[in-house]
Design a protein around this motif. Structure first.
Motif, PDB file in Angstrom:
ATOM      1  N   GLY A 142       0.819  -1.209   0.000  1.00 24.00           N
ATOM      2  CA  GLY A 142       0.000   0.000   0.000  1.00 24.00           C
ATOM      3  C   GLY A 142       0.849   1.253   0.000  1.00 24.00           C
ATOM      4  N   ALA A 143       1.942   1.236   0.771  1.00 19.70           N
ATOM      5  CA  ALA A 143       2.834   2.395   0.813  1.00 19.70           C
ATOM      6  C   ALA A 143       3.502   2.620  -0.537  1.00 19.70           C
ATOM      7  N   VAL A 144       3.921   1.528  -1.185  1.00 23.09           N
ATOM      8  CA  VAL A 144       4.535   1.645  -2.509  1.00 23.09           C
ATOM      9  C   VAL A 144       3.536   2.222  -3.511  1.00 23.09           C
ATOM     10  N   GLY A 145       2.282   1.717  -3.440  1.00 16.67           N
ATOM     11  CA  GLY A 145       1.250   2.228  -4.340  1.00 16.67           C
ATOM     12  C   GLY A 145       0.985   3.700  -4.118  1.00 16.67           C
ATOM     13  N   ALA A 146       0.903   4.103  -2.833  1.00 12.83           N
ATOM     14  CA  ALA A 146       0.671   5.506  -2.522  1.00 12.83           C
ATOM     15  C   ALA A 146       1.824   6.383  -2.978  1.00 12.83           C
ATOM     16  N   ALA A 147       3.061   5.829  -2.934  1.00 10.51           N
ATOM     17  CA  ALA A 147       4.227   6.596  -3.367  1.00 10.51           C
ATOM     18  C   ALA A 147       4.267   6.755  -4.882  1.00 10.51           C
ATOM     19  N   GLY A 148       3.940   5.684  -5.585  1.00 13.44           N
ATOM     20  CA  GLY A 148       4.045   5.723  -7.041  1.00 13.44           C
ATOM     21  C   GLY A 148       2.867   6.373  -7.732  1.00 13.44           C
ATOM     22  N   ALA A 149       1.708   6.398  -7.068  1.00 17.23           N
ATOM     23  CA  ALA A 149       0.497   6.911  -7.717  1.00 17.23           C
ATOM     24  C   ALA A 149       0.615   8.369  -8.169  1.00 17.23           C
ATOM     25  N   ILE A 162       8.344   7.493   5.723  1.00 16.94           N
ATOM     26  CA  ILE A 162       7.441   6.825   6.665  1.00 16.94           C
ATOM     27  C   ILE A 162       7.615   5.317   6.590  1.00 16.94           C
ATOM     28  N   SER A 163       7.717   4.768   5.376  1.00 13.60           N
ATOM     29  CA  SER A 163       7.873   3.319   5.218  1.00 13.60           C
ATOM     30  C   SER A 163       9.168   2.817   5.843  1.00 13.60           C
ATOM     31  N   VAL A 164      10.248   3.594   5.706  1.00 22.23           N
ATOM     32  CA  VAL A 164      11.546   3.172   6.228  1.00 22.23           C
ATOM     33  C   VAL A 164      11.636   3.385   7.731  1.00 22.23           C
ATOM     34  N   PHE A 220      11.615  20.079  -0.390  1.00 22.93           N
ATOM     35  CA  PHE A 220      12.223  18.848   0.142  1.00 22.93           C
ATOM     36  C   PHE A 220      12.411  18.874   1.656  1.00 22.93           C
ATOM     37  N   PRO A 221      13.007  19.920   2.240  1.00 21.20           N
ATOM     38  CA  PRO A 221      13.172  19.913   3.705  1.00 21.20           C
ATOM     39  C   PRO A 221      11.837  19.827   4.446  1.00 21.20           C
ATOM     40  N   ALA A 222      10.829  20.508   3.924  1.00 25.31           N
ATOM     41  CA  ALA A 222       9.516  20.470   4.575  1.00 25.31           C
ATOM     42  C   ALA A 222       8.914  19.074   4.524  1.00 25.31           C
ATOM     43  N   MET A 223       8.972  18.411   3.365  1.00 29.06           N
ATOM     44  CA  MET A 223       8.380  17.083   3.221  1.00 29.06           C
ATOM     45  C   MET A 223       9.109  16.064   4.085  1.00 29.06           C
ATOM     46  N   VAL A 224      10.433  16.153   4.161  1.00 27.80           N
ATOM     47  CA  VAL A 224      11.194  15.210   4.994  1.00 27.80           C
ATOM     48  C   VAL A 224      10.866  15.408   6.471  1.00 27.80           C
ATOM     49  N   THR A 225      10.757  16.661   6.904  1.00 27.28           N
ATOM     50  CA  THR A 225      10.431  16.937   8.304  1.00 27.28           C
ATOM     51  C   THR A 225       9.041  16.420   8.652  1.00 27.28           C
ATOM     52  N   ILE A 226       8.063  16.677   7.786  1.00 27.66           N
ATOM     53  CA  ILE A 226       6.704  16.160   8.007  1.00 27.66           C
ATOM     54  C   ILE A 226       6.719  14.638   8.068  1.00 27.66           C
ATOM     55  N   ALA A 227       7.466  14.015   7.157  1.00 31.21           N
ATOM     56  CA  ALA A 227       7.526  12.557   7.106  1.00 31.21           C
ATOM     57  C   ALA A 227       8.154  11.979   8.365  1.00 31.21           C
ATOM     58  N   LEU A 228       9.218  12.614   8.879  1.00 27.58           N
ATOM     59  CA  LEU A 228       9.854  12.132  10.101  1.00 27.58           C
ATOM     60  C   LEU A 228       8.891  12.218  11.284  1.00 27.58           C
ATOM     61  N   GLY A 229       8.157  13.313  11.358  1.00 23.46           N
ATOM     62  CA  GLY A 229       7.177  13.451  12.436  1.00 23.46           C
ATOM     63  C   GLY A 229       6.081  12.402  12.350  1.00 23.46           C
ATOM     64  N   MET A 230       5.573  12.148  11.143  1.00 26.81           N
ATOM     65  CA  MET A 230       4.532  11.133  10.978  1.00 26.81           C
ATOM     66  C   MET A 230       5.080   9.737  11.261  1.00 26.81           C
ATOM     67  N   ALA A 231       6.311   9.480  10.861  1.00 26.16           N
ATOM     68  CA  ALA A 231       6.920   8.175  11.133  1.00 26.16           C
ATOM     69  C   ALA A 231       7.007   7.921  12.633  1.00 26.16           C
TER      70      ALA A 231
END
Length: 474
Positions: free
Chosen positions: A162-169, A331-333, A379-390
């Motif tokens: 599901g994560a791969v699908g959400a990433a590639g979509a 998030i997946s990693v 990029f910095p914003a998306m990585v920071t959001i992703a780390l928080g969600m992870a």
């Protein structure tokens, strides 16, 4: 979710069904079937955000209408998710899975060939209804087919796919928009749905439903109507930037229907779609508020960022889709690592810190319209959001299970998932005015929306700190 809809926040716990255990002679094919079926929801939830500008241009839709492209899907999915699972127990999980797939395929055709916005909205509502049928039953089938360690591994594969699908979509959707047009985003659902139907009829056992529970029809109707009216009213308020009479009436009726839902659930007790006994747990109440605030903030930003990148930064749809890639990848990693850390430290700390980090990422994302460089702006914003969600996803799931009695674990998890989608639903409804703006007004509205989102995310962290008791919740 908006976007809880992109990364599933939790996985319901499913009771084993005697008709399923040991009945599947081809477990690998059952796993493939459930992945294909649920991928429709994951892919469709993430791909449409990239297509909003093209849809608006193609169907001459304004900002309020564009918010309904997202909410027309989220509304029935949020309101009917628990009912879809109960219907599978009553009528058979394979049957509900196939019905959901058929409905999703038909709805995708309607969206593909929609001559007007009204037809597109009708298709999106039917897609959300189909997703509410297939999502809980695909996971129920998966959980009933495997047991022990094999079940955990199968669900892990399911979630990773599901994560791969959400990433590639978004990438695929952006490429389709740039080359052949936005309608192909919906047409690509057909081969996936047809393959899943064929595999389900061939390999998934027809068992399930021995318990024969009665559907909570009044609860489902009242919840759906209340959410619909409240969402419609918030959309009007967002676009008009005031409270028109029709919006006030809709809000009042929606609140009354919400109260009616609570009363109806109280009368049904443990037979209710949402047993009110769940809310005797302080931890569960806190986690519900946290989920709503955090996934509301995330859902709003996942609608706005690609919209602003295309509308202000002049990104192509393909590049705008690629800009979102850090979120599902990180998030997946990082989620498994954070899950293990939460096992040692307890849920309180990661659920208090993670949302605050998301808030910091949202504040960083305010710079995106003024900083056209992807690597220094987006990029910095998306990585920071992703780390928080992870840091929040895995501990949230564990804490939800631990906050209620075992007999309520499944409905608590399903309700938490519905709350995550409702957060995105409300956030998107409030973005109508921003999506209708252009130029400087769009940038200003975008910045204000992200500041509100950052405040909501930070508030979610405060709620976690106050209501979760630490390692004992695990």
């Amino acid at each position: 979710m908006g976007s809880a809809r992109h990364i599933p926040p939790d996985h319901p716990v499913i009771e084993d069904s005697p008709a399923f255990q040991g009945a599947a002679g081809h477990p690998a094919m059952v796993l493939t079937t459930t992945i294909l079926a649920s991928s429709l929801s994951f892919i469709d939830g993430s791909i449409v955000n990239v297509g909003l500008p093209a849809i608006g241009h193609g169907l001459s839709a304004d900002g309020a209408q564009l918010s309904w492209v997202v909410n027309g899907y989220l509304l029935p999915l949020s309101a009917l998710l628990l009912t879809g699972g109960a219907a599978g127990d009553l009528f058979g999980r394979r049957r509900l899975l196939v019905w959901g797939l058929v409905l999703f395929a038909i709805a995708s055709l309607i969206c593909t060939f929609a001559p007007t916005f009204a037809w597109l909205l009708a298709g999106r509502v039917l897609q959300g209804t189909g997703a509410a049928m297939l999502m809980p039953n695909s996971l129920a089938i998966l959980a009933a087919t495997f047991d022990g360690a094999r079940r955990g591994k199968a669900i892990g594969i399911w979630a990773a796919a599901g994560a791969v699908g959400a990433a590639g979509a978004p990438l695929l959707g952006g490429w389709l928009i740039d080359t052949v047009g936005w309608r192909w985003m919906f047409l690509m659902n057909l081969p996936i749905a047809l393959a899943a139907i064929a595999l389900a009829m061939r390999y998934v056992p027809a068992g399930g439903g021995e318990a024969r529970p009665r559907l909570d029809v009044p609860g489902a109707v009242l919840a759906s109507a209340a959410l619909a009216l409240l969402t419609w009213a918030l959309t009007i308020v967002s676009e008009a930037r005031m409270l028109p009479v029709r919006a006030a009436i809709a809000l009042l009726i929606g609140i009354c229907l919400g109260i009616g839902f609570i009363l109806a659930e109280h009368r049904r007790g443990d037979r209710a779609m949402l047993p009110l006994a769940l809310f005797r747990s302080r931890g569960f109440v806190g986690l519900t508020i946290l989920t709503f605030l955090l996934y509301g903030a995330l859902g709003g930003v996942l609608v706005l960022i690609p919209y602003v990148l295309i509308g202000l930064s002049r990104y192509s749809a393909l590049v705008a889709g690629a800009a979102l890639l850090p979120l599902p990848i990180v998030i997946s990693v990082a989620s498994p690592l954070m899950g293990r850390m939460a096992g040692k430290l307890g849920a309180r700390l990661p659920l208090s810190i993670g949302p605050v980090i998301v808030g910091v990422g949202l504040l960083l994302a305010i710079r995106i319209p003024s900083d056209g460089n992807y690597w220094t702006g987006t990029f910095p914003a998306m990585v920071t959001i992703a780390l928080g969600m992870a840091g929040a996803v895995a501990p949230l799931t564990t804490a939800v299970f631990a906050s209620v009695q075992n007999r309520h674990a499944g409905v608590a998890s399903g309700f938490n998932s519905a709350v995550a989608r409702t957060g995105g639903l409300v956030a998107t409804a409030l973005l109508g005015g921003v999506l209708a703006a252009r130029g400087i007004e769009l940038a200003a509205g975008y910045g204000m929306a992200l500041m509100v989102g950052a405040a909501c995310a930070a508030m979610a962290g405060v709620v976690a700190f106050i209501t979760i008791e630490g390692k004992r919740d695990l």
